[in-house]
Design an enzyme around this catalytic site. Structure first.
Site, PDB file in Angstrom:
ATOM      1  N   GLU A 163     161.958  99.179  24.276  1.00 57.48           N
ATOM      2  CA  GLU A 163     161.374 100.529  24.175  1.00 57.48           C
ATOM      3  C   GLU A 163     159.879 100.548  23.861  1.00 57.48           C
ATOM      4  O   GLU A 163     159.435 101.267  22.977  1.00 57.48           O
ATOM      5  CB  GLU A 163     162.136 101.332  23.116  1.00 57.48           C
ATOM      6  CG  GLU A 163     163.611 101.447  23.421  1.00 57.48           C
ATOM      7  CD  GLU A 163     164.376 102.299  22.395  1.00 57.48           C
ATOM      8  OE1 GLU A 163     163.805 102.631  21.338  1.00 57.48           O
ATOM      9  OE2 GLU A 163     165.535 102.637  22.679  1.00 57.48           O
ATOM     10  N   ASN A 205     163.834  95.789  27.824  1.00 61.53           N
ATOM     11  CA  ASN A 205     164.887  96.821  27.794  1.00 61.53           C
ATOM     12  C   ASN A 205     164.280  98.169  27.420  1.00 61.53           C
ATOM     13  O   ASN A 205     163.442  98.256  26.517  1.00 61.53           O
ATOM     14  CB  ASN A 205     165.917  96.404  26.722  1.00 61.53           C
ATOM     15  CG  ASN A 205     167.207  97.180  26.764  1.00 61.53           C
ATOM     16  OD1 ASN A 205     167.840  97.270  27.814  1.00 61.53           O
ATOM     17  ND2 ASN A 205     167.613  97.752  25.640  1.00 61.53           N
ATOM     18  N   HIS A 242     171.306 105.914  28.910  1.00 63.29           N
ATOM     19  CA  HIS A 242     171.989 106.931  28.096  1.00 63.29           C
ATOM     20  C   HIS A 242     171.820 108.260  28.835  1.00 63.29           C
ATOM     21  O   HIS A 242     170.743 108.859  28.807  1.00 63.29           O
ATOM     22  CB  HIS A 242     171.358 107.029  26.704  1.00 63.29           C
ATOM     23  CG  HIS A 242     171.483 105.786  25.893  1.00 63.29           C
ATOM     24  ND1 HIS A 242     172.691 105.350  25.392  1.00 63.29           N
ATOM     25  CD2 HIS A 242     170.559 104.873  25.489  1.00 63.29           C
ATOM     26  CE1 HIS A 242     172.504 104.231  24.712  1.00 63.29           C
ATOM     27  NE2 HIS A 242     171.222 103.916  24.756  1.00 63.29           N
ATOM     28  N   GLU A 271     173.157  99.866  28.062  1.00 61.96           N
ATOM     29  CA  GLU A 271     173.669 100.713  26.968  1.00 61.96           C
ATOM     30  C   GLU A 271     174.307 101.979  27.532  1.00 61.96           C
ATOM     31  O   GLU A 271     174.145 103.071  26.988  1.00 61.96           O
ATOM     32  CB  GLU A 271     172.533 101.078  25.997  1.00 61.96           C
ATOM     33  CG  GLU A 271     171.829  99.865  25.416  1.00 61.96           C
ATOM     34  CD  GLU A 271     170.741 100.204  24.401  1.00 61.96           C
ATOM     35  OE1 GLU A 271     170.684 101.364  23.933  1.00 61.96           O
ATOM     36  OE2 GLU A 271     169.947  99.303  24.082  1.00 61.96           O
ATOM     37  N   ASP A 273     176.079 105.173  28.419  1.00 61.61           N
ATOM     38  CA  ASP A 273     176.994 106.227  27.980  1.00 61.61           C
ATOM     39  C   ASP A 273     176.581 107.512  28.675  1.00 61.61           C
ATOM     40  O   ASP A 273     175.423 107.660  29.077  1.00 61.61           O
ATOM     41  CB  ASP A 273     177.084 106.369  26.449  1.00 61.61           C
ATOM     42  CG  ASP A 273     175.752 106.496  25.736  1.00 61.61           C
ATOM     43  OD1 ASP A 273     174.741 106.871  26.372  1.00 61.61           O
ATOM     44  OD2 ASP A 273     175.709 106.244  24.517  1.00 61.61           O
TER      45      ASP A 273
HETATM   46  C1  XIL Z   1     171.651 102.739  18.069  1.00 58.31           C
HETATM   47  C2  XIL Z   1     172.978 102.407  17.434  1.00 58.31           C
HETATM   48  O1  XIL Z   1     173.994 102.680  18.354  1.00 58.31           O
HETATM   49  C3  XIL Z   1     173.169 103.211  16.186  1.00 58.31           C
HETATM   50  O2  XIL Z   1     174.324 102.761  15.485  1.00 58.31           O
HETATM   51  C4  XIL Z   1     171.960 103.088  15.260  1.00 58.31           C
HETATM   52  O3  XIL Z   1     172.099 103.972  14.173  1.00 58.31           O
HETATM   53  C5  XIL Z   1     170.686 103.418  16.015  1.00 58.31           C
HETATM   54  O4  XIL Z   1     170.593 102.591  17.158  1.00 58.31           O
HETATM   55  N1  XIL Z   1     168.534 102.330  22.092  1.00 58.31           N
HETATM   56  C6  XIL Z   1     168.810 101.067  21.637  1.00 58.31           C
HETATM   57  C7  XIL Z   1     169.928 100.866  20.688  1.00 58.31           C
HETATM   58  O5  XIL Z   1     168.187 100.105  22.112  1.00 58.31           O
HETATM   59  O6  XIL Z   1     169.668  99.805  19.800  1.00 58.31           O
HETATM   60  C8  XIL Z   1     170.265 102.104  19.928  1.00 58.31           C
HETATM   61  O7  XIL Z   1     171.442 101.856  19.140  1.00 58.31           O
HETATM   62  C9  XIL Z   1     170.449 103.266  20.873  1.00 58.31           C
HETATM   63  C10 XIL Z   1     169.201 103.529  21.656  1.00 58.31           C
END
Ligand code: XIL
Length: 460
Positions: A163, A205, A242, A271, A273
Protein backbone atom coordinates in the site's frame (compact mmCIF):
# COMPACT_ATOMS: atom_id res chain seq x y z
CA UNK A 1 11.39 -21.44 -14.65
CA UNK A 2 9.87 -18.60 -12.64
CA UNK A 3 6.72 -20.58 -12.03
CA UNK A 4 8.37 -23.74 -10.79
CA UNK A 5 7.62 -22.99 -7.15
CA UNK A 6 3.92 -22.31 -7.73
CA UNK A 7 3.64 -25.42 -9.88
CA UNK A 8 5.32 -27.51 -7.19
CA UNK A 9 2.77 -26.26 -4.69
CA UNK A 10 -0.02 -27.23 -7.03
CA UNK A 11 1.39 -30.67 -7.62
CA UNK A 12 1.69 -31.26 -3.90
CA UNK A 13 -1.95 -30.36 -3.45
CA UNK A 14 -3.00 -32.69 -6.24
CA UNK A 15 -0.94 -35.47 -4.73
CA UNK A 16 -2.54 -34.96 -1.32
CA UNK A 17 -6.09 -34.86 -2.54
CA UNK A 18 -5.83 -37.24 -5.45
CA UNK A 19 -3.89 -40.16 -4.01
CA UNK A 20 -6.99 -42.13 -3.06
CA UNK A 21 -8.62 -41.63 -6.43
CA UNK A 22 -5.47 -42.74 -8.19
CA UNK A 23 -5.17 -45.90 -6.14
CA UNK A 24 -8.84 -46.72 -6.69
CA UNK A 25 -9.02 -46.32 -10.44
CA UNK A 26 -5.76 -46.22 -12.35
CA UNK A 27 -7.37 -47.26 -15.67
CA UNK A 28 -10.05 -44.63 -15.31
CA UNK A 29 -7.45 -41.94 -14.71
CA UNK A 30 -5.66 -42.95 -17.88
CA UNK A 31 -8.71 -43.05 -20.12
CA UNK A 32 -11.10 -40.39 -18.80
CA UNK A 33 -10.59 -36.68 -18.21
CA UNK A 34 -9.57 -35.92 -14.64
CA UNK A 35 -12.57 -35.68 -12.34
CA UNK A 36 -13.48 -32.13 -11.42
CA UNK A 37 -12.06 -31.10 -8.07
CA UNK A 38 -14.38 -30.93 -5.10
CA UNK A 39 -12.48 -28.38 -3.02
CA UNK A 40 -11.17 -24.93 -3.86
CA UNK A 41 -7.54 -25.94 -3.40
CA UNK A 42 -7.74 -29.14 -5.44
CA UNK A 43 -9.67 -27.48 -8.25
CA UNK A 44 -7.25 -24.56 -8.40
CA UNK A 45 -4.31 -26.99 -8.35
CA UNK A 46 -5.74 -28.81 -11.38
CA UNK A 47 -5.43 -25.49 -13.18
CA UNK A 48 -1.86 -24.90 -11.95
CA UNK A 49 -3.03 -22.35 -9.39
CA UNK A 50 -3.41 -22.15 -5.65
CA UNK A 51 -6.44 -21.13 -3.60
CA UNK A 52 -5.65 -19.50 -0.28
CA UNK A 53 -7.13 -17.74 2.70
CA UNK A 54 -6.07 -15.34 5.40
CA UNK A 55 -5.67 -17.16 8.70
CA UNK A 56 -5.76 -15.75 12.23
CA UNK A 57 -3.65 -17.65 14.78
CA UNK A 58 -6.30 -17.07 17.42
CA UNK A 59 -8.80 -19.18 15.48
CA UNK A 60 -6.61 -22.26 15.04
CA UNK A 61 -8.18 -23.88 18.10
CA UNK A 62 -11.67 -23.52 16.57
CA UNK A 63 -12.42 -26.94 15.10
CA UNK A 64 -15.11 -25.73 12.70
CA UNK A 65 -12.62 -23.18 11.34
CA UNK A 66 -9.70 -25.58 10.91
CA UNK A 67 -11.94 -28.21 9.34
CA UNK A 68 -12.75 -25.84 6.48
CA UNK A 69 -9.22 -24.48 6.32
CA UNK A 70 -7.64 -27.91 6.06
CA UNK A 71 -10.19 -29.18 3.57
CA UNK A 72 -10.44 -26.29 1.13
CA UNK A 73 -7.20 -24.31 0.95
CA UNK A 74 -3.60 -24.87 -0.13
CA UNK A 75 -2.16 -21.41 0.58
CA UNK A 76 -2.27 -19.41 3.79
CA UNK A 77 -1.57 -15.75 4.57
CA UNK A 78 -1.22 -14.77 8.24
CA UNK A 79 -3.86 -12.05 8.60
CA UNK A 80 -1.95 -9.92 11.14
CA UNK A 81 0.77 -12.10 12.67
CA UNK A 82 3.66 -11.19 10.31
CA UNK A 83 3.01 -7.46 10.33
CA UNK A 84 5.63 -5.15 11.78
CA UNK A 85 3.83 -4.50 15.08
CA UNK A 86 3.48 -8.27 15.61
CA UNK A 87 7.01 -9.34 14.66
CA UNK A 88 9.08 -6.47 16.13
CA UNK A 89 6.98 -5.00 18.97
CA UNK A 90 10.06 -3.38 20.54
CA UNK A 91 12.94 -2.28 18.38
CA UNK A 92 15.38 -5.14 17.95
CA UNK A 93 13.16 -7.60 19.86
CA UNK A 94 11.49 -10.01 17.50
CA UNK A 95 8.43 -12.05 18.29
CA UNK A 96 7.52 -14.84 15.91
CA UNK A 97 5.31 -17.15 17.99
CA UNK A 98 1.91 -16.40 16.46
CA UNK A 99 3.30 -16.33 12.91
CA UNK A 100 5.10 -19.63 13.47
CA UNK A 101 1.87 -21.21 14.71
CA UNK A 102 0.26 -20.41 11.36
CA UNK A 103 3.32 -21.36 9.30
CA UNK A 104 3.62 -24.69 11.09
CA UNK A 105 -0.09 -25.45 10.82
CA UNK A 106 0.02 -24.76 7.09
CA UNK A 107 3.28 -26.42 6.13
CA UNK A 108 2.68 -29.57 8.16
CA UNK A 109 -0.47 -30.06 6.07
CA UNK A 110 1.11 -29.36 2.67
CA UNK A 111 -0.18 -25.80 2.38
CA UNK A 112 2.13 -22.98 1.33
CA UNK A 113 2.48 -19.59 3.00
CA UNK A 114 2.45 -16.02 1.70
CA UNK A 115 4.31 -13.66 4.04
CA UNK A 116 2.43 -10.43 4.75
CA UNK A 117 3.97 -7.85 5.06
CA UNK A 118 7.56 -6.68 5.55
CA UNK A 119 7.23 -2.91 5.02
CA UNK A 120 4.03 -0.86 5.37
CA UNK A 121 2.93 2.54 6.66
CA UNK A 122 0.20 0.89 8.77
CA UNK A 123 0.28 -1.45 11.77
CA UNK A 124 3.72 -0.15 12.69
CA UNK A 125 4.75 -0.56 16.33
CA UNK A 126 4.89 2.66 18.34
CA UNK A 127 8.67 2.89 18.25
CA UNK A 128 8.67 2.85 14.45
CA UNK A 129 5.80 5.34 14.12
CA UNK A 130 7.98 7.80 16.00
CA UNK A 131 11.02 7.37 13.75
CA UNK A 132 12.07 9.25 10.64
CA UNK A 133 14.95 9.81 8.27
CA UNK A 134 17.98 7.55 8.02
CA UNK A 135 17.31 5.95 11.41
CA UNK A 136 13.89 4.80 10.15
CA UNK A 137 15.33 3.66 6.80
CA UNK A 138 17.91 1.58 8.64
CA UNK A 139 15.31 0.17 11.04
CA UNK A 140 13.00 -0.74 8.16
CA UNK A 141 15.78 -2.50 6.26
CA UNK A 142 16.84 -4.34 9.40
CA UNK A 143 13.24 -5.44 9.93
CA UNK A 144 12.95 -6.73 6.37
CA UNK A 145 16.24 -8.59 6.69
CA UNK A 146 15.49 -10.13 10.09
CA UNK A 147 11.96 -11.32 9.34
CA UNK A 148 12.72 -12.60 5.83
CA UNK A 149 15.81 -14.40 7.17
CA UNK A 150 13.88 -15.94 10.06
CA UNK A 151 11.31 -17.46 7.70
CA UNK A 152 13.77 -18.14 4.86
CA UNK A 153 12.64 -21.13 2.84
CA UNK A 154 9.25 -21.39 4.58
CA UNK A 155 7.39 -18.68 2.70
CA UNK A 156 6.78 -18.97 -1.06
CA UNK A 157 6.10 -15.25 -1.53
CA UNK A 158 6.53 -12.07 0.48
CA UNK A 159 4.43 -8.97 0.26
CA UNK A 160 7.61 -6.95 0.61
CA UNK A 161 5.88 -3.58 0.45
CA UNK A 162 2.18 -2.96 1.03
CA UNK A 163 0.00 0.00 0.00
CA UNK A 164 2.67 2.55 -0.92
CA UNK A 165 0.57 4.56 -3.38
CA UNK A 166 -2.01 7.27 -2.73
CA UNK A 167 -5.69 6.91 -3.57
CA UNK A 168 -7.36 9.32 -5.98
CA UNK A 169 -6.16 10.81 -9.21
CA UNK A 170 -2.64 11.96 -8.30
CA UNK A 171 -0.77 8.76 -9.12
CA UNK A 172 1.63 9.80 -6.37
CA UNK A 173 3.22 7.81 -3.62
CA UNK A 174 1.29 7.76 -0.36
CA UNK A 175 2.77 10.15 2.17
CA UNK A 176 4.18 8.20 5.14
CA UNK A 177 7.19 8.17 7.41
CA UNK A 178 8.70 5.51 5.14
CA UNK A 179 8.09 7.55 1.97
CA UNK A 180 9.73 10.56 3.61
CA UNK A 181 12.96 8.55 3.98
CA UNK A 182 13.36 8.86 0.20
CA UNK A 183 11.59 7.64 -2.93
CA UNK A 184 13.94 4.67 -3.21
CA UNK A 185 12.66 3.08 0.02
CA UNK A 186 10.60 0.51 -1.90
CA UNK A 187 13.43 -0.79 -4.05
CA UNK A 188 15.73 -0.80 -1.02
CA UNK A 189 13.21 -3.03 0.76
CA UNK A 190 13.04 -5.40 -2.23
CA UNK A 191 16.84 -5.71 -2.44
CA UNK A 192 17.06 -6.46 1.28
CA UNK A 193 14.33 -9.09 0.98
CA UNK A 194 16.06 -10.79 -1.97
CA UNK A 195 19.36 -10.97 -0.11
CA UNK A 196 17.65 -12.38 3.00
CA UNK A 197 15.33 -14.94 1.34
CA UNK A 198 16.56 -15.46 -2.21
CA UNK A 199 14.24 -18.38 -2.99
CA UNK A 200 10.98 -16.52 -2.27
CA UNK A 201 8.90 -14.58 -4.77
CA UNK A 202 8.91 -10.89 -3.91
CA UNK A 203 5.63 -9.03 -4.41
CA UNK A 204 4.30 -5.48 -4.31
CA UNK A 205 0.75 -5.51 -2.88
CA UNK A 206 -1.96 -2.81 -2.94
CA UNK A 207 -5.71 -2.08 -3.07
CA UNK A 208 -7.71 0.00 -5.54
CA UNK A 209 -5.32 -1.17 -8.21
CA UNK A 210 -7.95 -3.34 -9.92
CA UNK A 211 -9.39 -0.86 -12.44
CA UNK A 212 -6.93 -0.46 -15.29
CA UNK A 213 -7.96 3.16 -15.91
CA UNK A 214 -7.31 4.34 -12.36
CA UNK A 215 -4.34 6.60 -11.73
CA UNK A 216 -3.24 4.42 -8.82
CA UNK A 217 -3.19 1.29 -11.01
CA UNK A 218 -1.16 3.11 -13.64
CA UNK A 219 1.26 4.43 -11.05
CA UNK A 220 1.93 0.95 -9.64
CA UNK A 221 2.27 -0.35 -13.20
CA UNK A 222 4.89 2.30 -14.00
CA UNK A 223 6.84 1.47 -10.88
CA UNK A 224 6.89 -2.26 -11.66
CA UNK A 225 7.91 -1.58 -15.27
CA UNK A 226 10.72 0.65 -14.02
CA UNK A 227 11.83 -1.98 -11.49
CA UNK A 228 11.94 -4.67 -14.18
CA UNK A 229 13.90 -2.41 -16.52
CA UNK A 230 16.46 -1.55 -13.87
CA UNK A 231 16.78 -5.03 -12.41
CA UNK A 232 15.21 -4.27 -9.04
CA UNK A 233 14.26 -7.75 -7.77
CA UNK A 234 10.47 -7.93 -8.04
CA UNK A 235 8.63 -11.11 -9.05
CA UNK A 236 4.95 -10.48 -8.49
CA UNK A 237 2.18 -7.97 -7.99
CA UNK A 238 -0.64 -8.57 -5.53
CA UNK A 239 -4.07 -7.07 -6.08
CA UNK A 240 -5.89 -7.06 -2.75
CA UNK A 241 -9.30 -6.81 -4.45
CA UNK A 242 -11.54 -5.79 -1.56
CA UNK A 243 -14.69 -5.14 -3.60
CA UNK A 244 -17.84 -3.28 -2.56
CA UNK A 245 -20.18 -0.67 -4.03
CA UNK A 246 -17.61 2.10 -3.64
CA UNK A 247 -14.85 -0.06 -5.05
CA UNK A 248 -16.61 -2.39 -7.48
CA UNK A 249 -15.22 -5.35 -9.40
CA UNK A 250 -14.23 -3.58 -12.63
CA UNK A 251 -15.08 -4.75 -16.12
CA UNK A 252 -11.45 -4.30 -17.15
CA UNK A 253 -10.00 -6.42 -14.31
CA UNK A 254 -8.69 -9.02 -16.76
CA UNK A 255 -6.86 -6.27 -18.65
CA UNK A 256 -5.24 -5.16 -15.41
CA UNK A 257 -4.11 -8.71 -14.59
CA UNK A 258 -2.75 -9.39 -18.07
CA UNK A 259 -1.06 -5.99 -18.33
CA UNK A 260 0.90 -6.52 -15.13
CA UNK A 261 1.73 -10.07 -16.23
CA UNK A 262 3.06 -8.73 -19.54
CA UNK A 263 5.73 -6.86 -17.58
CA UNK A 264 7.25 -10.24 -16.65
CA UNK A 265 5.83 -10.62 -13.15
CA UNK A 266 3.40 -13.10 -11.64
CA UNK A 267 0.07 -11.68 -10.55
CA UNK A 268 -1.90 -12.81 -7.53
CA UNK A 269 -5.25 -11.86 -6.07
CA UNK A 270 -4.24 -11.53 -2.45
CA UNK A 271 -7.11 -10.41 -0.21
CA UNK A 272 -10.32 -11.05 -2.10
CA UNK A 273 -13.63 -10.25 -0.43
CA UNK A 274 -16.83 -8.92 -2.00
CA UNK A 275 -19.52 -7.07 -0.07
CA UNK A 276 -22.63 -9.26 -0.12
CA UNK A 277 -20.58 -12.07 -1.78
CA UNK A 278 -22.09 -11.66 -5.25
CA UNK A 279 -21.69 -15.04 -6.96
CA UNK A 280 -21.45 -13.23 -10.31
CA UNK A 281 -18.55 -11.08 -9.18
CA UNK A 282 -16.75 -13.98 -7.53
CA UNK A 283 -17.14 -16.04 -10.70
CA UNK A 284 -15.84 -13.15 -12.81
CA UNK A 285 -12.74 -12.75 -10.66
CA UNK A 286 -11.90 -16.46 -10.93
CA UNK A 287 -12.51 -16.54 -14.69
CA UNK A 288 -10.30 -13.47 -15.15
CA UNK A 289 -7.46 -15.04 -13.19
CA UNK A 290 -7.72 -18.32 -15.10
CA UNK A 291 -7.60 -16.38 -18.38
CA UNK A 292 -4.16 -14.97 -17.53
CA UNK A 293 -1.38 -17.55 -17.48
CA UNK A 294 0.68 -15.68 -14.91
CA UNK A 295 -2.24 -15.14 -12.53
CA UNK A 296 -1.20 -18.03 -10.35
CA UNK A 297 -3.37 -17.83 -7.30
CA UNK A 298 -6.31 -16.36 -5.43
CA UNK A 299 -6.51 -15.75 -1.70
CA UNK A 300 -9.75 -14.81 0.07
CA UNK A 301 -9.42 -12.61 3.15
CA UNK A 302 -10.89 -15.04 5.66
CA UNK A 303 -12.95 -18.21 5.74
CA UNK A 304 -16.41 -17.57 7.25
CA UNK A 305 -18.24 -14.25 7.25
CA UNK A 306 -17.71 -14.08 11.00
CA UNK A 307 -13.93 -14.30 10.43
CA UNK A 308 -13.90 -11.29 8.10
CA UNK A 309 -12.41 -7.90 9.00
CA UNK A 310 -15.63 -6.61 7.40
CA UNK A 311 -17.99 -9.18 8.93
CA UNK A 312 -21.07 -6.95 8.59
CA UNK A 313 -20.58 -7.00 4.80
CA UNK A 314 -20.83 -10.83 4.75
CA UNK A 315 -18.18 -10.84 1.98
CA UNK A 316 -16.76 -14.38 2.14
CA UNK A 317 -17.47 -17.86 0.75
CA UNK A 318 -18.76 -19.53 3.94
CA UNK A 319 -21.54 -18.45 6.30
CA UNK A 320 -20.73 -17.76 9.92
CA UNK A 321 -21.86 -21.29 10.71
CA UNK A 322 -19.52 -22.74 8.08
CA UNK A 323 -21.99 -23.52 5.29
CA UNK A 324 -20.99 -23.03 1.66
CA UNK A 325 -22.60 -19.93 0.14
CA UNK A 326 -23.72 -19.56 -3.51
CA UNK A 327 -20.47 -17.68 -4.12
CA UNK A 328 -18.56 -20.80 -3.07
CA UNK A 329 -20.36 -22.88 -5.69
CA UNK A 330 -19.72 -20.21 -8.31
CA UNK A 331 -16.00 -20.16 -7.52
CA UNK A 332 -15.67 -23.94 -7.53
CA UNK A 333 -17.56 -24.24 -10.83
CA UNK A 334 -15.45 -21.51 -12.42
CA UNK A 335 -12.26 -23.25 -11.28
CA UNK A 336 -13.44 -26.58 -12.66
CA UNK A 337 -14.57 -25.08 -15.97
CA UNK A 338 -11.34 -23.20 -16.54
CA UNK A 339 -8.86 -24.32 -19.13
CA UNK A 340 -5.59 -25.90 -18.12
CA UNK A 341 -2.82 -23.31 -18.34
CA UNK A 342 -0.08 -23.70 -20.95
CA UNK A 343 3.20 -25.10 -19.68
CA UNK A 344 5.03 -21.95 -20.68
CA UNK A 345 3.75 -18.62 -19.43
CA UNK A 346 4.07 -16.01 -22.16
CA UNK A 347 2.60 -12.57 -21.59
CA UNK A 348 -1.05 -12.74 -22.62
CA UNK A 349 -1.69 -9.26 -23.94
CA UNK A 350 -0.03 -6.77 -26.13
CA UNK A 351 1.48 -4.04 -23.96
CA UNK A 352 -1.12 -1.53 -22.75
CA UNK A 353 -1.48 1.86 -24.37
CA UNK A 354 0.81 3.58 -21.88
CA UNK A 355 3.76 1.49 -23.15
CA UNK A 356 5.07 2.92 -26.40
CA UNK A 357 6.70 0.26 -28.56
CA UNK A 358 10.45 0.69 -28.17
CA UNK A 359 12.38 1.58 -31.28
CA UNK A 360 14.74 -1.14 -32.43
CA UNK A 361 18.35 -0.18 -31.92
CA UNK A 362 21.17 -1.79 -33.90
CA UNK A 363 22.86 -4.82 -32.36
CA UNK A 364 26.56 -4.25 -32.21
CA UNK A 365 29.09 -2.65 -29.91
CA UNK A 366 29.27 -5.51 -27.41
CA UNK A 367 28.57 -5.64 -23.72
CA UNK A 368 30.22 -6.40 -20.41
CA UNK A 369 28.97 -8.32 -17.39
CA UNK A 370 29.93 -7.98 -13.75
CA UNK A 371 28.75 -10.05 -10.82
CA UNK A 372 28.26 -9.50 -7.10
CA UNK A 373 27.92 -12.55 -4.86
CA UNK A 374 26.21 -12.97 -1.51
CA UNK A 375 27.66 -16.23 -0.15
CA UNK A 376 26.48 -18.15 2.90
CA UNK A 377 27.39 -21.63 4.10
CA UNK A 378 26.29 -24.00 1.36
CA UNK A 379 24.78 -21.50 -1.05
CA UNK A 380 24.92 -18.11 -2.68
CA UNK A 381 23.02 -15.52 -4.67
CA UNK A 382 24.69 -13.91 -7.68
CA UNK A 383 23.45 -10.63 -9.10
CA UNK A 384 24.77 -10.05 -12.61
CA UNK A 385 24.87 -6.61 -14.20
CA UNK A 386 24.86 -6.43 -18.01
CA UNK A 387 26.14 -3.15 -19.43
CA UNK A 388 25.90 -2.19 -23.09
CA UNK A 389 28.98 -0.83 -24.83
CA UNK A 390 28.97 2.11 -27.21
CA UNK A 391 25.85 0.84 -29.01
CA UNK A 392 22.47 -0.23 -27.71
CA UNK A 393 21.76 -3.96 -27.29
CA UNK A 394 18.80 -5.82 -28.81
CA UNK A 395 19.53 -8.94 -26.86
CA UNK A 396 22.40 -10.43 -24.93
CA UNK A 397 23.92 -13.66 -23.68
CA UNK A 398 26.07 -13.96 -20.57
CA UNK A 399 28.25 -17.02 -20.01
CA UNK A 400 29.29 -17.96 -16.50
CA UNK A 401 31.51 -20.94 -15.61
CA UNK A 402 30.43 -22.29 -12.24
CA UNK A 403 32.97 -24.14 -10.08
CA UNK A 404 32.32 -27.83 -9.48
CA UNK A 405 29.75 -28.42 -6.76
CA UNK A 406 27.82 -25.23 -7.59
CA UNK A 407 24.29 -25.89 -8.92
CA UNK A 408 21.76 -23.25 -9.87
CA UNK A 409 18.42 -23.75 -8.09
CA UNK A 410 16.49 -20.62 -8.96
CA UNK A 411 16.89 -17.59 -11.23
CA UNK A 412 15.18 -14.38 -12.21
CA UNK A 413 15.17 -11.93 -15.11
CA UNK A 414 17.04 -14.22 -17.55
CA UNK A 415 16.59 -17.57 -19.30
CA UNK A 416 19.34 -20.07 -18.75
CA UNK A 417 20.73 -23.22 -20.27
CA UNK A 418 22.56 -25.48 -17.86
CA UNK A 419 22.69 -25.30 -14.11
CA UNK A 420 26.21 -26.61 -13.50
CA UNK A 421 29.53 -26.02 -15.21
CA UNK A 422 29.26 -23.58 -18.10
CA UNK A 423 25.92 -21.80 -17.92
CA UNK A 424 24.48 -19.48 -20.57
CA UNK A 425 22.03 -16.71 -19.67
CA UNK A 426 19.96 -14.81 -22.21
CA UNK A 427 17.69 -11.86 -21.75
CA UNK A 428 13.96 -12.29 -21.29
CA UNK A 429 11.41 -10.24 -23.25
CA UNK A 430 11.54 -7.07 -21.21
CA UNK A 431 15.27 -6.63 -20.57
CA UNK A 432 16.94 -7.46 -23.90
CA UNK A 433 17.05 -3.89 -25.10
CA UNK A 434 19.65 -1.91 -23.22
CA UNK A 435 20.66 1.57 -24.30
CA UNK A 436 24.30 2.42 -25.06
CA UNK A 437 26.16 2.59 -21.77
CA UNK A 438 23.07 1.51 -19.85
CA UNK A 439 22.65 -1.56 -17.65
CA UNK A 440 20.18 -4.22 -16.65
CA UNK A 441 20.43 -6.98 -14.07
CA UNK A 442 19.51 -10.60 -13.59
CA UNK A 443 20.31 -13.02 -10.82
CA UNK A 444 20.33 -16.57 -9.62
CA UNK A 445 20.58 -18.65 -6.51
CA UNK A 446 22.80 -21.70 -6.30
CA UNK A 447 23.95 -24.40 -3.94
CA UNK A 448 27.67 -24.66 -3.28
CA UNK A 449 30.42 -22.07 -3.32
CA UNK A 450 30.72 -19.34 -5.91
CA UNK A 451 34.45 -18.71 -5.66
CA UNK A 452 35.39 -15.97 -8.10
CA UNK A 453 33.02 -15.84 -11.07
CA UNK A 454 34.11 -14.23 -14.35
CA UNK A 455 31.04 -13.65 -16.52
CA UNK A 456 31.44 -12.79 -20.19
CA UNK A 457 28.82 -11.00 -22.26
CA UNK A 458 27.97 -11.12 -25.97
CA UNK A 459 25.50 -9.01 -27.92
CA UNK A 460 23.19 -11.08 -30.10
C1 XIL B 1 -6.60 -6.19 8.12
C2 XIL B 1 -6.96 -7.36 9.01
O1 XIL B 1 -7.85 -8.19 8.32
C3 XIL B 1 -7.57 -6.87 10.28
O2 XIL B 1 -7.73 -7.95 11.19
C4 XIL B 1 -6.70 -5.80 10.93
O3 XIL B 1 -7.38 -5.24 12.04
C5 XIL B 1 -6.39 -4.69 9.94
O4 XIL B 1 -5.79 -5.26 8.79
N1 XIL B 1 -5.09 -4.52 3.53
C6 XIL B 1 -4.13 -5.37 4.02
C7 XIL B 1 -4.44 -6.24 5.17
O5 XIL B 1 -3.05 -5.47 3.41
O6 XIL B 1 -3.31 -6.47 5.97
C8 XIL B 1 -5.56 -5.71 6.00
O7 XIL B 1 -5.89 -6.68 7.01
C9 XIL B 1 -6.75 -5.37 5.13
C10 XIL B 1 -6.39 -4.34 4.12
Amino acid sequence: MRNAKWKAASRAAIALTGAGALAAGMALVLTAPAAAGTTLGASAAEKGRYFGTAVAAGRLNDGAYTTILNREFNMVTPENEMKIDATEPQQGQFSYGAAEQIVNHARSRGMNVRGHTLAWHSQQPGWMQNMSGSALRQAMLNHVTQVATHFRGQVVAWDVVNEAFADGSSGARRDSNLQRTGNDWIEAAFRAARAADPGAKLCYNDYNTDDWTHAKTQAVYSMVRDFKQRGVPIDCVGLQSHFNNNSPYPGNYRTTLSSFAALGVDVQITELDIEGASATWYRGVVEDCLAVARCNGITVWGIRDSDSWRASQTPLLFTSSGAKKPAYDAVLTALNNGTTPPTTTPPTTTPPPTTPPPTTPPANGGCTATVTVNQWTGGFVANVRVTAGSSALNSWTVTIALPSGATVTNAWSADRSGNTGTTNWTNVAYNGQVGAGQSTEFGFQANGTAGSLSPTCAAR
